[in-house]
Design a protein around this motif. Structure first.
Motif, PDB file in Angstrom:
ATOM      1  N   UNK A 251       0.823  -1.202   0.000  1.00  0.00           N
ATOM      2  CA  UNK A 251       0.000   0.000   0.000  1.00  0.00           C
ATOM      3  C   UNK A 251       0.858   1.252   0.000  1.00  0.00           C
ATOM      4  N   UNK A 252       2.078   1.119   0.513  1.00  0.00           N
ATOM      5  CA  UNK A 252       2.996   2.243   0.543  1.00  0.00           C
ATOM      6  C   UNK A 252       4.384   1.781   0.106  1.00  0.00           C
ATOM      7  N   UNK A 253       5.183   2.727  -0.336  1.00  0.00           N
ATOM      8  CA  UNK A 253       6.579   2.461  -0.658  1.00  0.00           C
ATOM      9  C   UNK A 253       7.415   3.586  -0.050  1.00  0.00           C
ATOM     10  N   UNK A 254       8.721   3.459  -0.136  1.00  0.00           N
ATOM     11  CA  UNK A 254       9.600   4.429   0.507  1.00  0.00           C
ATOM     12  C   UNK A 254      10.567   5.040  -0.496  1.00  0.00           C
ATOM     13  N   UNK A 255      10.961   6.272  -0.216  1.00  0.00           N
ATOM     14  CA  UNK A 255      11.906   6.983  -1.074  1.00  0.00           C
ATOM     15  C   UNK A 255      12.805   7.854  -0.216  1.00  0.00           C
ATOM     16  N   UNK A 256      13.904   8.288  -0.802  1.00  0.00           N
ATOM     17  CA  UNK A 256      14.829   9.170  -0.094  1.00  0.00           C
ATOM     18  C   UNK A 256      14.145  10.503   0.220  1.00  0.00           C
TER      19      UNK A 256
ATOM     20  N   UNK B 243      15.939   2.674  10.321  1.00  0.00           N
ATOM     21  CA  UNK B 243      17.268   2.087  10.517  1.00  0.00           C
ATOM     22  C   UNK B 243      17.983   1.966   9.174  1.00  0.00           C
ATOM     23  N   UNK B 244      17.291   1.381   8.189  1.00  0.00           N
ATOM     24  CA  UNK B 244      17.908   1.177   6.880  1.00  0.00           C
ATOM     25  C   UNK B 244      18.292   2.501   6.223  1.00  0.00           C
ATOM     26  N   UNK B 245      17.405   3.483   6.339  1.00  0.00           N
ATOM     27  CA  UNK B 245      17.661   4.775   5.700  1.00  0.00           C
ATOM     28  C   UNK B 245      18.882   5.463   6.299  1.00  0.00           C
ATOM     29  N   UNK B 246      18.976   5.469   7.619  1.00  0.00           N
ATOM     30  CA  UNK B 246      20.106   6.113   8.281  1.00  0.00           C
ATOM     31  C   UNK B 246      21.394   5.330   8.010  1.00  0.00           C
ATOM     32  N   UNK B 247      21.294   4.009   8.023  1.00  0.00           N
ATOM     33  CA  UNK B 247      22.476   3.179   7.761  1.00  0.00           C
ATOM     34  C   UNK B 247      22.996   3.408   6.341  1.00  0.00           C
ATOM     35  N   UNK B 248      22.087   3.448   5.373  1.00  0.00           N
ATOM     36  CA  UNK B 248      22.509   3.686   3.986  1.00  0.00           C
ATOM     37  C   UNK B 248      23.198   5.038   3.836  1.00  0.00           C
ATOM     38  N   UNK B 249      22.590   6.067   4.432  1.00  0.00           N
ATOM     39  CA  UNK B 249      23.153   7.406   4.289  1.00  0.00           C
ATOM     40  C   UNK B 249      24.483   7.525   5.015  1.00  0.00           C
ATOM     41  N   UNK B 250      24.609   6.914   6.175  1.00  0.00           N
ATOM     42  CA  UNK B 250      25.871   6.949   6.917  1.00  0.00           C
ATOM     43  C   UNK B 250      26.984   6.307   6.104  1.00  0.00           C
TER      44      UNK B 250
ATOM     45  N   UNK C  98       9.844   9.130   9.113  1.00  0.00           N
ATOM     46  CA  UNK C  98       9.182   9.371   7.837  1.00  0.00           C
ATOM     47  C   UNK C  98       8.659  10.801   7.785  1.00  0.00           C
ATOM     48  N   UNK C  99       8.476  11.296   6.579  1.00  0.00           N
ATOM     49  CA  UNK C  99       7.897  12.623   6.409  1.00  0.00           C
ATOM     50  C   UNK C  99       6.421  12.659   6.809  1.00  0.00           C
ATOM     51  N   UNK C 100       5.810  11.486   6.944  1.00  0.00           N
ATOM     52  CA  UNK C 100       4.388  11.431   7.310  1.00  0.00           C
ATOM     53  C   UNK C 100       4.174  10.940   8.745  1.00  0.00           C
TER      54      UNK C 100
ATOM     55  N   UNK D 129      13.097  16.291  27.116  1.00  0.00           N
ATOM     56  CA  UNK D 129      14.145  16.001  26.143  1.00  0.00           C
ATOM     57  C   UNK D 129      14.266  17.128  25.126  1.00  0.00           C
ATOM     58  N   UNK D 130      15.473  17.298  24.598  1.00  0.00           N
ATOM     59  CA  UNK D 130      15.717  18.220  23.490  1.00  0.00           C
ATOM     60  C   UNK D 130      15.735  17.364  22.220  1.00  0.00           C
ATOM     61  N   UNK D 131      14.694  17.464  21.423  1.00  0.00           N
ATOM     62  CA  UNK D 131      14.488  16.541  20.305  1.00  0.00           C
ATOM     63  C   UNK D 131      14.862  17.184  18.979  1.00  0.00           C
ATOM     64  N   UNK D 132      15.684  16.471  18.216  1.00  0.00           N
ATOM     65  CA  UNK D 132      16.000  16.863  16.845  1.00  0.00           C
ATOM     66  C   UNK D 132      15.349  15.861  15.913  1.00  0.00           C
ATOM     67  N   UNK D 133      14.341  16.307  15.173  1.00  0.00           N
ATOM     68  CA  UNK D 133      13.663  15.451  14.203  1.00  0.00           C
ATOM     69  C   UNK D 133      14.267  15.669  12.820  1.00  0.00           C
ATOM     70  N   UNK D 134      14.511  14.576  12.103  1.00  0.00           N
ATOM     71  CA  UNK D 134      14.966  14.688  10.719  1.00  0.00           C
ATOM     72  C   UNK D 134      14.187  13.688   9.863  1.00  0.00           C
ATOM     73  N   UNK D 135      13.947  14.062   8.632  1.00  0.00           N
ATOM     74  CA  UNK D 135      13.290  13.151   7.704  1.00  0.00           C
ATOM     75  C   UNK D 135      14.352  12.216   7.139  1.00  0.00           C
ATOM     76  N   UNK D 136      14.230  10.937   7.473  1.00  0.00           N
ATOM     77  CA  UNK D 136      15.175   9.936   6.983  1.00  0.00           C
ATOM     78  C   UNK D 136      14.697   9.311   5.678  1.00  0.00           C
ATOM     79  N   UNK D 137      13.371   9.319   5.484  1.00  0.00           N
ATOM     80  CA  UNK D 137      12.793   8.755   4.261  1.00  0.00           C
ATOM     81  C   UNK D 137      11.396   9.303   4.066  1.00  0.00           C
ATOM     82  N   UNK D 138      10.896   9.187   2.845  1.00  0.00           N
ATOM     83  CA  UNK D 138       9.525   9.597   2.547  1.00  0.00           C
ATOM     84  C   UNK D 138       8.647   8.356   2.368  1.00  0.00           C
TER      85      UNK D 138
END
Length: 274
Positions: free
Chosen positions: A42-47, A75-82, A146-148, A162-171
Motif C-alpha cells: 500500500x505504501x513504498x519508501x523513497x529518499x 534504521x535502513x535509511x540512516x544506515x545507507x546514508x551513513x 518518515x515525512x508522514x 528532552x531536546x528533540x531533533x527530528x529529521x526526515x530519513x525517508x519519505x
C-alpha cells in the motif's frame, strides 16, 4: 493444540500490504503453515527530498545522548546514508543509547551492528516515550523518521524534558496506480485476510478506495492490524471487527490469524467473528 491452529491457515490467502523486502519472514512463516501470502504494498519508501538535515544529524551524532528508532525503514535509511557519507556506524554510535519501538526494528538495528539498549514493551512510539520516562530529562534525542510520521512521539519526548531533533530519513509514498488494480481481488473474494501494518497504510487505503470500501471489507475478509496503533486507525476508519496481533513480530501475526480462522471454523454457520 498448535497442530489444530496451524490447520486453520491451510489454503488461506493473506494479503500483506507492505513491500517484499519487509515481508519476507512473514511470508515464509505463512507458507510454512500452508497459507498463501499475497504481497500487495500500500505504501513504498523513497529518499528525503533534501538530505541536508539528515546529513547534519549523522555528522553530529556525538552530540546526542539517545537515538530513537521507530521503524526498520528508519534504521535502513540512516544506515545507507551513513555508509554513503563514509561514517562508521559502530564507531559513530558507540556512545549513543539506542531505543527501539519494537523487536522488528531492534532486529534491523542489530543487522547493522548497532546495539539496542531499550526495546519498548508496548510497540508504539508514544508508549516508548512513556516507558523511557525520566531518562529523557535533559537529554538530546535524535529522531529520524518518515515525512508522514505523527506528532505524538516528539511532543511526548519534549514533555518529558528532552531536546528533540527530528529529521526526515525517508519519505512514505502512496500506492502507485499500477498496484491499485492488484487490490481488486480482495473485494471480489480472492483473499481471506488483509494485514495493515501502520496508520499510514490505513490512511492510504482510505484515500485510494474510500473508507466506505474498507468498512465493507470486514464482511468479506479478516482485517488484521499489526499492533494497537494500527488497530486504532482502522477503528477510526469505521472498521468494527479488527483482528489485532499481540505485537509486530511475524510469529505474533501468524498466531493472530491462526486463532481467528480456528474460531471461525468452530463457529456456527452464519455467526460473525469479532
Amino acid at each position: 493444540m498448535r497442530e489444530n491452529l496451524a490447520s486453520s491457515l491451510v489454503g488461506k490467502r493473506v494479503v500483506i500490504t507492505r513491500t517484499w523486502s519487509q515481508s519476507a519472514e512473514l511470508a515464509r512463516q505463512l507458507e510454512a503453515m500452508k497459507a498463501v501470502p499475497l504481497v500487495r504494498p500500500l505504501i513504498s519508501f523513497a529518499d528525503p527530498e533534501d538530505f541536508g538535515p539528515l546529513d547534519a544529524a549523522i555528522a553530529a551524532l556525538a552530540q546526542f545522548d539517545w537515538l530513537i528508532l521507530t521503524s526498520a525503514e528508519a534504521v535502513r535509511a540512516v544506515a545507507r546514508r551513513s555508509k554513503k557519507r563514509g561514517y562508521s556506524l559502530e564507531q559513530a554510535w558507540r556512545n549513543l543509547q539506542l531505543a527501539s519501538v519494537g523487536p522488528v526494528t531492534a532486529e534491523e538495528a542489530k543487522r547493522n551492528n548497532l546495539r539496542v539498549h531499550y526495546v519498548a514493551r508496548t510497540h508504539n512510539g508514544l508508549a516508548l516515550a512513556q516507558e523511557l520516562g525520566a531518562r529523557m530529562q535533559g537529554k538530546k534525542v535524535l529522531l529520524p523518521r518518515s515525512d508522514r510520521a505523527k506528532r505524538d512521539l516528539p511532543e511526548a519526548l519534549r514533555h518529558l524534558g528532552a531536546e528533540v531533533t527530528e529529521v526526515i530519513a525517508y519519505r512514505t509514498l502512496k500506492l502507485t496506480e499500477s498496484n491499485q488494480t492488484k487490490f481488486d481481488e480482495i473485494g471480489s473474494g480472492e483473499a481471506d485476510a488483509i494485514l495493515f501494518f501502520s496508520p499510514s497504510a490505513v490512511e492510504h487505503f482510505g484515500e485510494t478506495f474510500g473508507n466506505r470500501e474498507i468498512r465493507a471489507l470486514q464482511d468479506k475478509v479478516a482485517i488484521t492490524a499489526v499492533g494497537p496503533v494500527t488497530a486504532k486507525a482502522l477503528r477510526e476508519a469505521g472498521v468494527e471487527r479488527v483482528i489485532v496481533s499481540a505485537d509486530t513480530t511475524a510469529a505474533a501475526v501468524v498466531e493472530a490469524l491462526e486463532k481467528h480462522f480456528a474460531a471461525a471454523k468452530a463457529a456456527p454457520a452464519g455467526a460473525k467473528q469479532a
